[in-house]
Design an enzyme around this catalytic site. Structure first.
Site, PDB file in Angstrom:
ATOM      1  N   ASP A  65      -4.876  -0.179  14.299  1.00 10.93           N
ATOM      2  CA  ASP A  65      -4.903  -1.643  14.280  1.00 10.93           C
ATOM      3  C   ASP A  65      -5.574  -2.083  15.583  1.00 10.93           C
ATOM      4  O   ASP A  65      -5.037  -1.831  16.674  1.00 10.93           O
ATOM      5  CB  ASP A  65      -3.457  -2.154  14.195  1.00 10.93           C
ATOM      6  CG  ASP A  65      -3.381  -3.670  14.181  1.00 10.93           C
ATOM      7  OD1 ASP A  65      -4.375  -4.337  14.512  1.00 10.93           O
ATOM      8  OD2 ASP A  65      -2.292  -4.179  13.838  1.00 10.93           O
ATOM      9  N   SER A 152     -18.957 -15.133  13.387  1.00 13.17           N
ATOM     10  CA  SER A 152     -19.126 -15.966  12.192  1.00 13.17           C
ATOM     11  C   SER A 152     -19.768 -17.293  12.572  1.00 13.17           C
ATOM     12  O   SER A 152     -19.526 -17.823  13.670  1.00 13.17           O
ATOM     13  CB  SER A 152     -17.759 -16.230  11.568  1.00 13.17           C
ATOM     14  OG  SER A 152     -17.838 -17.269  10.624  1.00 13.17           O
ATOM     15  N   TYR A 165      -9.902 -19.548  13.430  1.00 12.12           N
ATOM     16  CA  TYR A 165     -10.745 -18.350  13.243  1.00 12.12           C
ATOM     17  C   TYR A 165     -12.078 -18.537  13.986  1.00 12.12           C
ATOM     18  O   TYR A 165     -12.514 -17.659  14.736  1.00 12.12           O
ATOM     19  CB  TYR A 165     -10.962 -18.158  11.740  1.00 12.12           C
ATOM     20  CG  TYR A 165     -12.041 -17.209  11.307  1.00 12.12           C
ATOM     21  CD1 TYR A 165     -11.858 -15.833  11.363  1.00 12.12           C
ATOM     22  CD2 TYR A 165     -13.252 -17.686  10.793  1.00 12.12           C
ATOM     23  CE1 TYR A 165     -12.846 -14.956  10.927  1.00 12.12           C
ATOM     24  CE2 TYR A 165     -14.238 -16.825  10.352  1.00 12.12           C
ATOM     25  CZ  TYR A 165     -14.036 -15.459  10.422  1.00 12.12           C
ATOM     26  OH  TYR A 165     -15.013 -14.596   9.983  1.00 12.12           O
ATOM     27  N   ILE A 198     -20.970 -13.593   3.162  1.00 15.09           N
ATOM     28  CA  ILE A 198     -21.483 -12.294   2.723  1.00 15.09           C
ATOM     29  C   ILE A 198     -20.581 -11.815   1.587  1.00 15.09           C
ATOM     30  O   ILE A 198     -19.357 -11.917   1.681  1.00 15.09           O
ATOM     31  CB  ILE A 198     -21.416 -11.253   3.876  1.00 15.09           C
ATOM     32  CG1 ILE A 198     -22.146 -11.763   5.126  1.00 15.09           C
ATOM     33  CG2 ILE A 198     -21.942  -9.902   3.417  1.00 15.09           C
ATOM     34  CD1 ILE A 198     -23.612 -11.509   5.206  1.00 15.09           C
TER      35      ILE A 198
HETATM   36  N1  LIG Z   1     -17.784 -11.836   4.457  1.00 16.73           N
HETATM   37  C1  LIG Z   1     -18.130 -12.975   5.033  1.00 16.73           C
HETATM   38  O1  LIG Z   1     -18.511 -13.952   4.360  1.00 16.73           O
HETATM   39  C2  LIG Z   1     -18.089 -13.114   6.535  1.00 16.73           C
HETATM   40  C3  LIG Z   1     -18.641 -14.261   7.100  1.00 16.73           C
HETATM   41  C4  LIG Z   1     -18.636 -14.396   8.478  1.00 16.73           C
HETATM   42  C5  LIG Z   1     -18.112 -13.395   9.279  1.00 16.73           C
HETATM   43  N2  LIG Z   1     -17.559 -12.301   8.682  1.00 16.73           N
HETATM   44  C6  LIG Z   1     -16.996 -11.269   9.561  1.00 16.73           C
HETATM   45  O2  LIG Z   1     -17.549 -10.010   9.200  1.00 16.73           O
HETATM   46  C7  LIG Z   1     -16.592  -8.977   9.438  1.00 16.73           C
HETATM   47  C8  LIG Z   1     -16.397  -8.172   8.164  1.00 16.73           C
HETATM   48  O3  LIG Z   1     -15.995  -9.044   7.123  1.00 16.73           O
HETATM   49  P1  LIG Z   1     -15.785  -8.542   5.625  1.00 16.73           P
HETATM   50  O4  LIG Z   1     -16.000  -9.728   4.756  1.00 16.73           O
HETATM   51  O5  LIG Z   1     -16.522  -7.295   5.402  1.00 16.73           O
HETATM   52  O6  LIG Z   1     -14.202  -8.272   5.686  1.00 16.73           O
HETATM   53  P2  LIG Z   1     -13.235  -7.567   4.630  1.00 16.73           P
HETATM   54  O7  LIG Z   1     -11.975  -8.362   4.667  1.00 16.73           O
HETATM   55  O8  LIG Z   1     -13.893  -7.354   3.308  1.00 16.73           O
HETATM   56  O9  LIG Z   1     -12.995  -6.143   5.321  1.00 16.73           O
HETATM   57  C9  LIG Z   1     -12.458  -6.080   6.611  1.00 16.73           C
HETATM   58  C10 LIG Z   1     -11.834  -4.728   6.848  1.00 16.73           C
HETATM   59  O10 LIG Z   1     -11.284  -4.770   8.177  1.00 16.73           O
HETATM   60  C11 LIG Z   1      -9.994  -4.201   8.163  1.00 16.73           C
HETATM   61  N3  LIG Z   1      -9.182  -4.809   9.219  1.00 16.73           N
HETATM   62  C12 LIG Z   1      -8.694  -6.063   9.260  1.00 16.73           C
HETATM   63  N4  LIG Z   1      -7.942  -6.237  10.359  1.00 16.73           N
HETATM   64  C13 LIG Z   1      -7.954  -5.059  11.020  1.00 16.73           C
HETATM   65  C14 LIG Z   1      -7.353  -4.606  12.205  1.00 16.73           C
HETATM   66  N5  LIG Z   1      -6.552  -5.415  12.918  1.00 16.73           N
HETATM   67  N6  LIG Z   1      -7.589  -3.330  12.605  1.00 16.73           N
HETATM   68  C15 LIG Z   1      -8.385  -2.514  11.882  1.00 16.73           C
HETATM   69  N7  LIG Z   1      -8.971  -2.886  10.729  1.00 16.73           N
HETATM   70  C16 LIG Z   1      -8.762  -4.143  10.299  1.00 16.73           C
HETATM   71  C17 LIG Z   1      -9.428  -4.518   6.789  1.00 16.73           C
HETATM   72  O11 LIG Z   1      -8.400  -3.585   6.425  1.00 16.73           O
HETATM   73  C18 LIG Z   1     -10.674  -4.430   5.894  1.00 16.73           C
HETATM   74  O12 LIG Z   1     -10.823  -3.146   5.317  1.00 16.73           O
HETATM   75  C19 LIG Z   1     -15.325  -9.696   9.917  1.00 16.73           C
HETATM   76  O13 LIG Z   1     -15.277  -9.691  11.324  1.00 16.73           O
HETATM   77  C20 LIG Z   1     -15.496 -11.100   9.403  1.00 16.73           C
HETATM   78  O14 LIG Z   1     -14.768 -12.031  10.167  1.00 16.73           O
HETATM   79  C21 LIG Z   1     -17.544 -12.125   7.337  1.00 16.73           C
END
Ligand SMILES: NC(=O)c1ccc[n+]([C@@H]2O[C@H](COP(=O)([O-])OP(=O)(O)OC[C@H]3O[C@@H](n4cnc5c(N)ncnc54)[C@H](O)[C@@H]3O)[C@@H](O)[C@H]2O)c1
Length: 261
Positions: A65, A152, A165, A198
Site C-alpha cells: 500500500d 489528473s 482529489y 482514460i
Molecule cells: N482513468 C482516468 O480517467 C484517469 C484520469 C486522470 C488521472 N488518472 C490517474 O491515473 C492513475 C491510474 O488510474 P486508473 O484509471 O488506471 O486506475 P484504476 O483504479 O483502474 O487502477 C488503479 C490501481 O491502483 C491500485 N491502487 C490504488 N490505491 C493503491 C495503493 N494505495 N497502493 C497500491 N496500489 C493502489 C488499485 O488496486 C488498482 O489496481 C491514477 O493515479 C489516477 O488518479 C486516471
C-alpha cells in the site's frame, strides 16, 4: 537507434495491477526494461508480472500500500534484491474514489471532514512522497533516476466533484517541480503526466453511461476517451533517455480536454 530503449533499466510502477499502470508496465517491459509491478491487490500485480514474463520479459509482482512508507521501503528493497536497483519510478497508484463518478450522490465539500479527505490525500499525495522517499537514496547514490507521476486534469483545471482529489494531484505536481530542482544535479529527472478520462476499470462506470459519456465527450477536441496506451506512451517517453533534458514538467495527455499554456 531506439531512443525509448529501456534495456538494463529496472522500473517500479505503482498501482500497476490494472488500467494505466498495467499498460505502463507492459510498455516498459516491451522496450526491454525489468519491472516491479506493484499493486494493493497482490493477485492483480502477480497477473501483470506473469503477463510480462510469459512474453519473455522480466518482472515480479509485489503487494504494498503506497500510503505506508514502511511497506514501500520494504518493496523497494525486495524489488532491488530480485531485479536490481530501481532506476525508474512511476507513481501511478491513484484513488479518485466514488467521487470519480459524477452521478454519485456525494455530500458537498462543506459537509465533509478530514476523515473523508484522508483517502484521496493519502494515496494521491503521500503515496507519491513515500515512493520517492524510498526510491531516491539509491538513485542519488548511482547518479541516475527517472521519476514520473500520474496526475489528473482535475488538479490542473479543477473539477467540481473532484476537488480534494484534484488538490492532492496538484500537490503531487508542485512537489515534483521542487523535487526536480533538488535532484537534477544527481542525474535524476522528475516529471508528471496529467490525464483526462482514460478508459480503465477505475472509470468504467462513468464511460458505460451513454448519456453521460456523450456529454463528457463534448469537452474533448479529439472526440474519444483516452486508452491506457495513450497515457503509457507519454510515461515511457519521460521514463526513457529520450527525455534526458526534460524535468520539472507536467505533460497533459488529454485529447485536448483542457488546452493550457
Ligand atoms: N482513468 C482516468 O480517467 C484517469 C484520469 C486522470 C488521472 N488518472 C490517474 O491515473 C492513475 C491510474 O488510474 P486508473 O484509471 O488506471 O486506475 P484504476 O483504479 O483502474 O487502477 C488503479 C490501481 O491502483 C491500485 N491502487 C490504488 N490505491 C493503491 C495503493 N494505495 N497502493 C497500491 N496500489 C493502489 C488499485 O488496486 C488498482 O489496481 C491514477 O493515479 C489516477 O488518479 C486516471
Amino acid at each position: 537507434m531506439n531512443v525509448l530503449d529501456m534495456t538494463g533499466r529496472v522500473a517500479l510502477v505503482t498501482g500497476a495491477g490494472q488500467g494505466v499502470g498495467r499498460q505502463v508496465a507492459l510498455h516498459i517491459a516491451g522496450h526491454g526494461g525489468a519491472v516491479v509491478v506493484n499493486d494493493f491487490h497482490l493477485d492483480r500485480a502477480e497477473a501483470v508480472a506473469a503477463e510480462i514474463t510469459e512474453a519473455g520479459g522480466q518482472a515480479i509482482g509485489l503487494r504494498c500500500d503506497v500510503t505506508d512508507l514502511d511497506e514501500v521501503t520494504e518493496m523497494v528493497a525486495r524489488g532491488s534484491a530480485e531485479l536490481g536497483p530501481v532506476d525508474v519510478l512511476v507513481n501511478n497508484a491513484g484513488n479518485a474514489g466514488p467521487a470519480d463518478d459524477p452521478l454519485a450522490h456525494n455530500p458537498p465539500f462543506w459537509e465533509t471532514g478530514p476523515k473523508d479527505w484522508e483517502p484521496w490525500i493519502a494515496t494521491n499525495f503521500f503515496g507519491v512522497l513515500n515512493s520517492c522517499r524510498a526510491a531516491l537514496p539509491g538513485m542519488v547514490e548511482r547518479g541516475y533516476g527517472r521519476i514520473v507521476s500520474v496526475i489528473s486534469d482535475a488538479g490542473r483545471t479543477g473539477e467540481p466533484h473532484l476537488a480534494v482529489y484534484g488538490g492532492a494531484k496538484a500537490g503531487a505536481a508542485g512537489f515534483s517541480r521542487g523535487l526536480a530542482k533538488s535532484v537534477g544535479r544527481h542525474g535524476i529527472t522528475v516529471n508528471c503526466v496529467s490525464l483526462s478520462t482514460i478508459n480503465t476499470p477505475g472509470v468504467a462506470s462513468v464511460i458505460a453511461d451513454p448519456q453521460l459519456a456523450r456529454a463528457m465527450l463534448r469537452s474533448y477536441v479529439i472526440r474519444r476517451f483516452g486508452e491506457p496506451s495513450d497515457a503509457a506512451n507519454a510515461v515511457l517517453f519521460l521514463a526513457s533517455d529520450a527525455a534526458a533534458w526534460v524535468t520539472g514538467q507536467t505533460y497533459p495527455v488529454n485529447g485536448g480536454y483542457a488546452i493550457t499554456p
